[in-house]
Scaffold this active site. Structure first.
Site, mmCIF file in Angstrom:
data_model
loop_
_atom_site.group_PDB
_atom_site.id
_atom_site.type_symbol
_atom_site.label_atom_id
_atom_site.label_comp_id
_atom_site.label_asym_id
_atom_site.label_seq_id
_atom_site.Cartn_x
_atom_site.Cartn_y
_atom_site.Cartn_z
ATOM 1 N N SER A 262 0.825 -1.200 0.000
ATOM 2 C CA SER A 262 0.000 0.000 0.000
ATOM 3 C C SER A 262 0.866 1.259 0.000
ATOM 4 O O SER A 262 1.608 1.493 -0.938
ATOM 5 C CB SER A 262 -0.951 -0.060 1.194
ATOM 6 N N ASP A 496 -9.775 -4.085 -4.880
ATOM 7 C CA ASP A 496 -9.148 -3.362 -3.771
ATOM 8 C C ASP A 496 -9.832 -2.012 -3.591
ATOM 9 O O ASP A 496 -9.804 -1.172 -4.486
ATOM 10 C CB ASP A 496 -7.657 -3.158 -4.076
ATOM 11 N N HIS A 524 -7.666 -5.610 0.251
ATOM 12 C CA HIS A 524 -6.536 -4.710 0.047
ATOM 13 C C HIS A 524 -5.237 -5.493 0.148
ATOM 14 O O HIS A 524 -4.950 -6.098 1.178
ATOM 15 C CB HIS A 524 -6.592 -3.608 1.109
#
Length: 555
Positions: A262, A496, A524
């Site tokens: 991320s 996501d 995610h």
């Protein structure tokens, strides 16, 4: 975007750990969500890159000599930290004594490295092999900004793939401003409790909401300056990338092998941009697009979460125990009405501190569970909503919100939300959009995310974000090419919600030398979540440098 208290929690990303036992909800996309989420200062849209305006110090590191060949940095690159067995945490089942801990020193200001140094806390899980079977170190970052690498490693080292553990020392660190490193501090625990639960004025009263939001933001900035003034101008991600290069040399590696989730993909991308000739095997999972306009990124994230919630609700309606009813076409609206209705009708909980489930905490807990996949997150969200909607018990959603906000059972906060806001605002500057641009974005938001944005008005979008931040930086959104780097593996998940799949596509396209690996599914990030296709492809790249075939898609 304008600081707003009108809606729920600020969005971050999540590490791919088991849902209920996850140590820390980390990771972040490059933009906030303009409606349902906000950061600890009340920011609905400050992300990566963040934004600031007003006079102040230009904190952009100067170009020129840098890295291990810069004489002014020799003392930092040649330091030898004292690695010792980490203290065991009696509250965990794992034996943290298997891990090694150390600290190192890095410059506060890379433009003036001789002025002051700060501390970076590091941890490693030594490889089980030695000699030629050991490849080197694999540096990791769970995301954020604000995610603790140390907490991530403590919570995940026992589940490390044996082949990866054999070949690599798994190395984690808390970036500057975070956790056990030199940490930013803005709000105390009592103030965090109040802010996280606070719903603010009626969103229809725009003037009252705007005044309330601005006051909260000013108080947050004042707290940051009071408690962490020297650190604030220098916590940006580019400086953290430079810290990683010092860590690379300190652990004895010629090239950086890296696994970033991320927001960690943004950190990895900036490292590749700063030190392309030092890159080894870089895996960037759940990508942030460094070229994205923060406003567009915020809207894309909100659209992603509404789509994820809608898919959850439609699935829920097909099950006999669904608290949202049996009509898939109406289930999402039922859920949104309930969560928004908590503004006027908060629920009691079984918590001994007497906290109630407010709308802000309800949305935070819900968003927290949407970061996970269908198997774990959706099941847990059905149970939490059932407890709240059918039994009047807000406890589960409050506890999931606590996990998201970095609050432990004793009411102590880990500082991650302070760091999230501060690093976001230190990372860039965007100009306030024109009225025409605001209207275009608002129209798109209402069209593509009508439920999550139904209270969003132009005033929520008309500022650049970080309105009252005292420092400016010339860091701006831009495509990262990293010319001369080794091949980079980018991973994206089609469902996501936090870092929508298109960002992974754009990040991979921007690099000079990258391959995109796709997971078709929800949640995610992808690696380490049990999908053999993804895990095997990543392991093959990390262990022997074999890239998956272009356009590989895993179901």
């Amino acid at each position: 975007m304008r600081i707003s208290s009108r809606h729920g929690a600020r969005l971050r990303g999540a590490i791919p750990a088991a849902l209920v036992t996850a140590v820390f909800v980390a990771g972040c996309s490059s933009g906030g969500v303009a409606s349902k989420v906000k950061d600890s200062a009340g920011n609905p849209g400050a992300g990566v890159p963040g934004a600031a305006r007003g006079p102040g110090l230009d904190t952009t590191p100067i170009p020129g000599a840098k890295g291990q060949n810069d004489p002014s940095l020799t003392a930092f690159y040649t330091q030898q930290p004292d690695w010792k067995a980490c203290a065991d945490d009696p509250e965990t089942a794992a034996d943290e004594g298997e891990l090694e801990c150390a600290s190192l020193r890095v410059p506060l200001d890379y433009a003036n490295p001789g002025t002051k140094a700060i501390t970076i806390a590091a941890m490693r899980y030594p490889a089980s092999a030695s000699g030629s079977a050991r490849i080197g170190s694999l540096l990791t970052n769970p995301g954020g900004p604000g995610g603790s690498g140390l907490d991530y490693l403590k919570g995940s080292f026992e589940s490390t793939d044996p082949a990866i553990h054999k070949a690599f020392d798994i190395v984690a660190f808390d970036p500057r401003g975070v956790g056990e490193s030199s940490q930013v501090k803005c709000l105390d625990d009592a103030e965090r409790d109040r802010r996280d639960a606070e719903d603010g004025p009626d969103p229809k009263d725009i003037a009252a909401s705007t005044a309330f939001d601005d006051q909260r933001s000013k108080e947050f900035v004042e707290g940051c300056e009071r408690n962490s003034g020297d650190l604030l101008p220098f916590v940006g991600t580019r400086n953290a990338a430079r810290d990683m290069d010092i860590l690379r040399v300190v652990v004895g590696d010629e090239q950086l092998n890296y696994l970033g989730y991320s927001y960690g993909t943004y950190l990895g991308a900036l490292y590749a941009e700063e030190f392309p000739n030092r890159t080894g095997r870089l895996v960037l999972d759940g990508a942030v697009d460094p070229a994205a306009d923060p406003l567009d990124d915020s809207i894309a994230q909100q659209v992603g979460f509404e789509k994820s919630f809608t898919r959850f609700a439609e699935d829920c309606a097909t099950r006999p125990d669904c608290p949202l009813g049996s009509d898939p076409a109406k289930a999402a609206l039922v859920g949104v009405d309930f969560l928004d209705g908590l503004r006027t009708s908060p629920l009691s909980t079984r918590l001994t501190d007497g906290r109630r489930l407010t709308s802000s905490l309800g949305w935070t807990g819900t968003i927290r569970l949407l970061y996970a996949d269908e198997a774990q997150g959706w099941h847990a969200l059905r149970e939490a909503l059932t407890a709240a909607m059918e039994r009047g018990d807000g406890t589960p959603l409050v506890l999931y919100a606590d996990d998201y906000n970095g609050r432990d059972e004793n009411g102590k906060y880990d500082g991650s939300m302070d760091a999230l806001s501060v690093i976001s605002c230190a990372d860039g500057m965007s100009e306030a959009p024109s009225p025409q641009r605001v209207q275009e974005v608002l129209d798109r938001l209402h069209r593509e995310a009508p439920l999550f944005s139904r209270d969003t008005v132009a005033e929520d979008l008309d500022g650049p974000g970080c309105e009252f931040w005292p420092f400016r930086t010339t860091e701006k959104p831009h495509a990262v090419k990293a010319a001369g780097s080794k091949p980079i593996l980018v991973i994206g998940t089609t469902g996501d919600p936090a870092t929508p799949y298109a960002a992974s596509e754009r990040l991979a396209e921007g690099f000079e030398n990258a391959t995109l690996l796709t997971l078709e599914g929800e949640g995610h990030t992808a690696y380490g979540r049990g999908n053999a296709c993804i895990d095997d492809a990543v392991n093959a790249y990390l262990l022997d440098g074999t890239m998956p075939a272009p356009d590989t898609r895993c179901s």
